[in-house]
Write an enzyme that holds these catalytic residues in place. Structure first.
Site, PDB file in Angstrom:
ATOM      1  N   ASP A  24       0.851  -1.162  -0.108  1.00 42.91           N
ATOM      2  CA  ASP A  24      -0.043   0.025  -0.247  1.00 42.91           C
ATOM      3  C   ASP A  24       0.963   1.293   0.083  1.00 42.91           C
ATOM      4  O   ASP A  24       2.075   1.117   0.416  1.00 42.91           O
ATOM      5  CB  ASP A  24      -0.846  -0.035   1.286  1.00 42.91           C
ATOM      6  CG  ASP A  24      -1.676   1.415   1.434  1.00 42.91           C
ATOM      7  OD1 ASP A  24      -2.360   1.826   0.327  1.00 42.91           O
ATOM      8  OD2 ASP A  24      -1.674   1.791   2.546  1.00 42.91           O
ATOM      9  N   ASP A  26      -0.069   5.178   0.463  1.00 49.19           N
ATOM     10  CA  ASP A  26      -0.319   6.132   1.610  1.00 49.19           C
ATOM     11  C   ASP A  26      -0.466   5.541   2.990  1.00 49.19           C
ATOM     12  O   ASP A  26      -1.119   4.797   3.342  1.00 49.19           O
ATOM     13  CB  ASP A  26      -1.784   6.940   1.396  1.00 49.19           C
ATOM     14  CG  ASP A  26      -1.762   7.629   0.101  1.00 49.19           C
ATOM     15  OD1 ASP A  26      -2.733   7.827  -0.626  1.00 49.19           O
ATOM     16  OD2 ASP A  26      -0.722   8.593  -0.066  1.00 49.19           O
TER      17      ASP A  26
HETATM   18  O1  LIG Z   1      -5.643   7.757  -1.108  1.00 44.66           O
HETATM   19  C1  LIG Z   1      -6.176   6.844   0.010  1.00 44.66           C
HETATM   20  O2  LIG Z   1      -7.314   7.101   0.545  1.00 44.66           O
HETATM   21  C2  LIG Z   1      -5.602   5.727   0.320  1.00 44.66           C
HETATM   22  O3  LIG Z   1      -4.429   5.461  -0.425  1.00 44.66           O
HETATM   23  P1  LIG Z   1      -3.554   4.114  -0.105  1.00 44.66           P
HETATM   24  O4  LIG Z   1      -4.397   2.957  -0.768  1.00 44.66           O
HETATM   25  O5  LIG Z   1      -2.435   4.166  -0.798  1.00 44.66           O
HETATM   26  O6  LIG Z   1      -3.445   4.036   1.438  1.00 44.66           O
HETATM   27 MG   LIG Z   2      -2.772   3.386   3.229  1.00 49.09          MG
END
Ligand SMILES: O=C(O)COP(=O)(O)O
Ligand SMILES: [Mg+2]
Length: 268
Positions: A24, A26
């Site tokens: 992942d 963020d």
């Molecule tokens: O942009 C978001 O809400 C979350 O992004 P992610 O899946 O990279 O944590």
């Molecule tokens: Mg995330």
């Protein structure tokens, strides 16, 4: 059974058990444009150990190419075909799964990342960054002439969310029950560089409430995102681990795909 990793040998066993590492972004690799301490070094170490890296983000503000540029800026080796964002997954879903007819369009609440991916997939769209929609002028239904070719509404993260966009999206969905209601993701919050902010799920919530209708979610934890990755990349789920900061998106996504999962606590 979940367990907390602490000793070096805990990490060594992960390295020997898994060949494909799905990250992942963020809250795991960065907060906004600020890399999380140690993340770049871990990616570098995994590359050196011959691991396959995949980046799987619900953040729909950027296209795969935009993310490649972001990794380049961080000095992190990453290739476009290793990057899977919910904007890309939504464009692929609309073009290849929904098979939206070429003479139909998508009304977009979202930013340039979604527009770029829809364009790449040959999907026509209106809304998005169109200045006519990015306005705080009062919305007048009397002046609104719906585009008859709109057959789907796609809602993603949009820093220019406003009443005009919500009203137009509402009209397309309210007037035509056959109009598809899609959201890139339902993350309630977004871990910015300086703290939590409302996420995509909180931006599409007014539509769900006004319409009393749930959308189809493209991003994690939905299977759609994994299908999009598996259409491009072969990996063994038994030897794949998903690393994320959110239980209700990343970890659920990994569990749904039969992957191992690792929760990090840097999502704020
Ligand atoms: O942009 C978001 O809400 C979350 O992004 P992610 O899946 O990279 O944590
Ligand atoms: Mg995330």
């Amino acid at each position: 059974m979940a367990r907390r990793l602490s000793a070096a040998e805990d990490y060594e066993s992960l390295l020997s058990n898994y060949d494909t590492w799905m990250f992942d972004c963020d809250g795991v690799l960065w907060h906004g444009d600020r890399p999380i301490d140690g993340a770049v070094e871990v990616l570098d170490m995994l590359r050196k150990r011959g691991k396959r890296l995949l980046f799987v983000t619900n953040n729909a503000t950027k296209s795969r190419r935009n993310y490649k540029a972001k990794f380049d800026q961080l000095g992190v080796e990453a290739h476009v075909d290793e990057i899977y964002g919910s904007a890309y997954a939504a464009a692929v879903y609309i073009s290849s799964v929904m098979k939206l007819p070429k003479d139909k369009k998508v009304y977009v609440i979202g930013m340039s990342g979604i527009e770029e991916e829809l364009h790449e997939e040959g999907v026509s769209f209106i809304g998005g960054t169109d200045p006519a929609d990015c306005t705080l002028e009062p919305f007048s239904l009397a002046d609104f002439i719906p585009d008859p070719d709109v057959a789907a509404v796609l809602c993603g993260f949009d820093t220019q969310i406003n009443y005009t966009k919500l009203s137009k999206a509402f009209q397309y969905l309210h007037r035509n029950p056959a109009c598809q209601f899609l959201v890139t993701n339902e993350d309630s919050t977004f871990p910015s560089a300086h703290g939590l902010l409302p996420g995509s799920g909180s931006l599409s919530a007014p539509l769900r409430f006004a319409l009393n209708r749930d959308p189809l979610t493209i991003g994690k934890p939905a299977r759609t995102m994994l299908d999009c990755i598996q259409a491009k990349v072969h990996f063994d789920p038994e030897r794949t681990i998903m690393i994320g900061d959110r239980l209700n998106t990343d970890i659920l996504f990994g569990q749904g795909g039969g992957l191992a999962t690792l929760l990090v606590l840097t999502g704020k």
